[in-house]
Design an enzyme around this catalytic site. Structure first.
Site, PDB file in Angstrom:
ATOM      1  N   GLU A  26      84.503 -24.610   4.057  1.00 55.55           N
ATOM      2  CA  GLU A  26      84.572 -23.150   4.185  1.00 55.55           C
ATOM      3  C   GLU A  26      85.320 -22.859   5.479  1.00 55.55           C
ATOM      4  O   GLU A  26      85.014 -23.448   6.513  1.00 55.55           O
ATOM      5  CB  GLU A  26      83.173 -22.550   4.261  1.00 55.55           C
ATOM      6  CG  GLU A  26      82.375 -22.724   2.994  1.00 55.55           C
ATOM      7  CD  GLU A  26      80.945 -22.213   3.125  1.00 55.55           C
ATOM      8  OE1 GLU A  26      80.457 -22.016   4.261  1.00 55.55           O
ATOM      9  OE2 GLU A  26      80.313 -22.014   2.081  1.00 55.55           O
ATOM     10  N   ARG A  82     105.408 -23.735  19.428  1.00 56.95           N
ATOM     11  CA  ARG A  82     105.589 -22.326  19.065  1.00 56.95           C
ATOM     12  C   ARG A  82     104.827 -21.508  20.096  1.00 56.95           C
ATOM     13  O   ARG A  82     103.640 -21.684  20.294  1.00 56.95           O
ATOM     14  CB  ARG A  82     105.059 -22.056  17.662  1.00 56.95           C
ATOM     15  CG  ARG A  82     105.829 -22.801  16.583  1.00 56.95           C
ATOM     16  CD  ARG A  82     105.399 -22.354  15.201  1.00 56.95           C
ATOM     17  NE  ARG A  82     106.047 -23.096  14.163  1.00 56.95           N
ATOM     18  CZ  ARG A  82     107.199 -22.748  13.590  1.00 56.95           C
ATOM     19  NH1 ARG A  82     107.822 -21.653  13.978  1.00 56.95           N
ATOM     20  NH2 ARG A  82     107.718 -23.484  12.629  1.00 56.95           N
ATOM     21  N   LYS A  92      93.736 -13.081  16.342  1.00 54.48           N
ATOM     22  CA  LYS A  92      94.124 -14.104  15.368  1.00 54.48           C
ATOM     23  C   LYS A  92      92.990 -15.093  15.164  1.00 54.48           C
ATOM     24  O   LYS A  92      92.381 -15.550  16.123  1.00 54.48           O
ATOM     25  CB  LYS A  92      95.347 -14.883  15.869  1.00 54.48           C
ATOM     26  CG  LYS A  92      96.582 -14.060  16.043  1.00 54.48           C
ATOM     27  CD  LYS A  92      97.714 -14.901  16.615  1.00 54.48           C
ATOM     28  CE  LYS A  92      98.946 -14.054  16.857  1.00 54.48           C
ATOM     29  NZ  LYS A  92     100.012 -14.846  17.487  1.00 54.48           N
ATOM     30  N   HIS A 129     103.303 -16.520  22.344  1.00 53.96           N
ATOM     31  CA  HIS A 129     103.673 -15.237  21.756  1.00 53.96           C
ATOM     32  C   HIS A 129     102.566 -14.194  21.896  1.00 53.96           C
ATOM     33  O   HIS A 129     101.388 -14.530  21.871  1.00 53.96           O
ATOM     34  CB  HIS A 129     103.963 -15.404  20.260  1.00 53.96           C
ATOM     35  CG  HIS A 129     105.043 -16.393  19.967  1.00 53.96           C
ATOM     36  ND1 HIS A 129     104.999 -17.220  18.877  1.00 53.96           N
ATOM     37  CD2 HIS A 129     106.192 -16.695  20.609  1.00 53.96           C
ATOM     38  CE1 HIS A 129     106.084 -17.977  18.851  1.00 53.96           C
ATOM     39  NE2 HIS A 129     106.823 -17.683  19.903  1.00 53.96           N
ATOM     40  N   ARG A 133      86.722 -37.690  -4.521  1.00 56.65           N
ATOM     41  CA  ARG A 133      87.669 -36.746  -5.128  1.00 56.65           C
ATOM     42  C   ARG A 133      88.519 -36.019  -4.099  1.00 56.65           C
ATOM     43  O   ARG A 133      89.581 -35.504  -4.402  1.00 56.65           O
ATOM     44  CB  ARG A 133      86.918 -35.696  -5.953  1.00 56.65           C
ATOM     45  CG  ARG A 133      86.089 -36.272  -7.075  1.00 56.65           C
ATOM     46  CD  ARG A 133      85.149 -35.230  -7.655  1.00 56.65           C
ATOM     47  NE  ARG A 133      84.219 -34.791  -6.612  1.00 56.65           N
ATOM     48  CZ  ARG A 133      83.654 -33.587  -6.568  1.00 56.65           C
ATOM     49  NH1 ARG A 133      83.922 -32.692  -7.485  1.00 56.65           N
ATOM     50  NH2 ARG A 133      82.821 -33.280  -5.592  1.00 56.65           N
ATOM     51  N   LYS A 151     114.776 -18.694  19.992  1.00 58.94           N
ATOM     52  CA  LYS A 151     114.041 -17.532  20.514  1.00 58.94           C
ATOM     53  C   LYS A 151     113.063 -17.960  21.614  1.00 58.94           C
ATOM     54  O   LYS A 151     112.996 -17.343  22.675  1.00 58.94           O
ATOM     55  CB  LYS A 151     113.305 -16.844  19.370  1.00 58.94           C
ATOM     56  CG  LYS A 151     112.578 -15.582  19.760  1.00 58.94           C
ATOM     57  CD  LYS A 151     111.922 -14.954  18.544  1.00 58.94           C
ATOM     58  CE  LYS A 151     111.107 -13.755  18.916  1.00 58.94           C
ATOM     59  NZ  LYS A 151     110.408 -13.179  17.771  1.00 58.94           N
ATOM     60  N   ASP A 152     112.297 -19.039  21.377  1.00 59.73           N
ATOM     61  CA  ASP A 152     111.314 -19.482  22.370  1.00 59.73           C
ATOM     62  C   ASP A 152     111.968 -20.085  23.608  1.00 59.73           C
ATOM     63  O   ASP A 152     111.361 -20.087  24.686  1.00 59.73           O
ATOM     64  CB  ASP A 152     110.319 -20.462  21.747  1.00 59.73           C
ATOM     65  CG  ASP A 152     109.261 -19.759  20.909  1.00 59.73           C
ATOM     66  OD1 ASP A 152     109.142 -18.522  20.997  1.00 59.73           O
ATOM     67  OD2 ASP A 152     108.544 -20.448  20.170  1.00 59.73           O
ATOM     68  N   TYR A 167      96.682 -18.253   9.525  1.00 61.47           N
ATOM     69  CA  TYR A 167      96.320 -17.231  10.502  1.00 61.47           C
ATOM     70  C   TYR A 167      95.788 -16.003   9.755  1.00 61.47           C
ATOM     71  O   TYR A 167      96.466 -15.488   8.878  1.00 61.47           O
ATOM     72  CB  TYR A 167      97.543 -16.676  11.233  1.00 61.47           C
ATOM     73  CG  TYR A 167      98.456 -17.596  11.944  1.00 61.47           C
ATOM     74  CD1 TYR A 167      98.552 -17.543  13.329  1.00 61.47           C
ATOM     75  CD2 TYR A 167      99.305 -18.464  11.266  1.00 61.47           C
ATOM     76  CE1 TYR A 167      99.448 -18.345  14.006  1.00 61.47           C
ATOM     77  CE2 TYR A 167     100.197 -19.267  11.938  1.00 61.47           C
ATOM     78  CZ  TYR A 167     100.260 -19.208  13.309  1.00 61.47           C
ATOM     79  OH  TYR A 167     101.148 -20.000  13.983  1.00 61.47           O
ATOM     80  N   HIS A 209      99.613 -16.580  22.657  1.00 60.23           N
ATOM     81  CA  HIS A 209      99.180 -17.724  21.861  1.00 60.23           C
ATOM     82  C   HIS A 209     100.336 -18.669  21.576  1.00 60.23           C
ATOM     83  O   HIS A 209     101.468 -18.228  21.359  1.00 60.23           O
ATOM     84  CB  HIS A 209      98.583 -17.242  20.536  1.00 60.23           C
ATOM     85  CG  HIS A 209      98.270 -18.367  19.605  1.00 60.23           C
ATOM     86  ND1 HIS A 209      99.024 -18.629  18.483  1.00 60.23           N
ATOM     87  CD2 HIS A 209      97.316 -19.318  19.665  1.00 60.23           C
ATOM     88  CE1 HIS A 209      98.526 -19.695  17.881  1.00 60.23           C
ATOM     89  NE2 HIS A 209      97.491 -20.121  18.580  1.00 60.23           N
TER      90      HIS A 209
END
Length: 175
Positions: A28, A53, A65, A56, A23, A160-161, A125, A112
């Site tokens: 978790e 990314r 995080k 930061h 299925r 931006k990066d 996150y 990160h």
């Protein structure tokens, strides 16, 4: 679920079994008992393959995080910027995917970033602090001093990066 400490103080890798059958699957991804931190909001991002990314962080109102990949695979990087840390200026990297059942908790005080490794990558996150746009800083993903071994040859970066500063500039401004 199991929590494993790393050589970086308070940075943890969480593993959880994935139960699969005809299925689909069940996993978790978060249990409060593994954390003393209080998570106050959750967000989701998606990235295409080769999108980098980061790196930061927030200089004020730093964020811890907890990341989980819901779909795809990323190469995740955390750079320790805690001034009194034994691992200051060093990085931790790990592959997180919807297949390997690994998640990571990155405590406040780390920069990160990650790169998407599959065509579609969806990341959840849980954060310990809200975004503070006025206190965001970016360190260049390919900084020579950090020497991160990214598994990408032609990264896709946001405008931006592309303007992120070097590790040395960061230390000069915030050290």
């Amino acid at each position: 679920m199991k929590s494993k400490n790393t050589k970086f103080k308070n940075l943890k890798v969480i593993s959880s079994p994935i139960y699969r059958d005809t299925r689909g699957s069940f996993r978790e991804i978060f249990k409060k008992i593994f954390f003393k931190e209080k998570f106050i909001f959750t967000c989701v991002s998606s990235s295409k393959k080769n999108v980098v990314r980061g790196l930061h962080l927030q200089t004020k109102f730093p964020q811890g995080k907890y990341l989980t990949v819901l779909k795809g695979e990323i190469y995740d990087v955390a750079v320790d910027l805690r001034k009194n840390s034994k691992t200051f200026g060093k990085y931790f990297s790990i592959r997180l995917s919807d297949k390997n059942g690994l998640s990571i908790f990155i405590p406040a005080g780390f920069a990160h970033g990650f790169v998407g490794l599959k065509e579609e990558n969806i990341i959840s996150y849980h954060c310990t602090n809200y975004r503070s746009k006025n206190h965001e800083v970016g360190i260049s993903w390919n900084d020579k001093h950090l020497d991160i071994k990214w598994p990408v040859k032609k990264p896709i970066l946001s405008n931006k990066d592309k303007k992120n500063i070097s590790f040395k500039e960061f230390i000069k401004l915030h050290g």
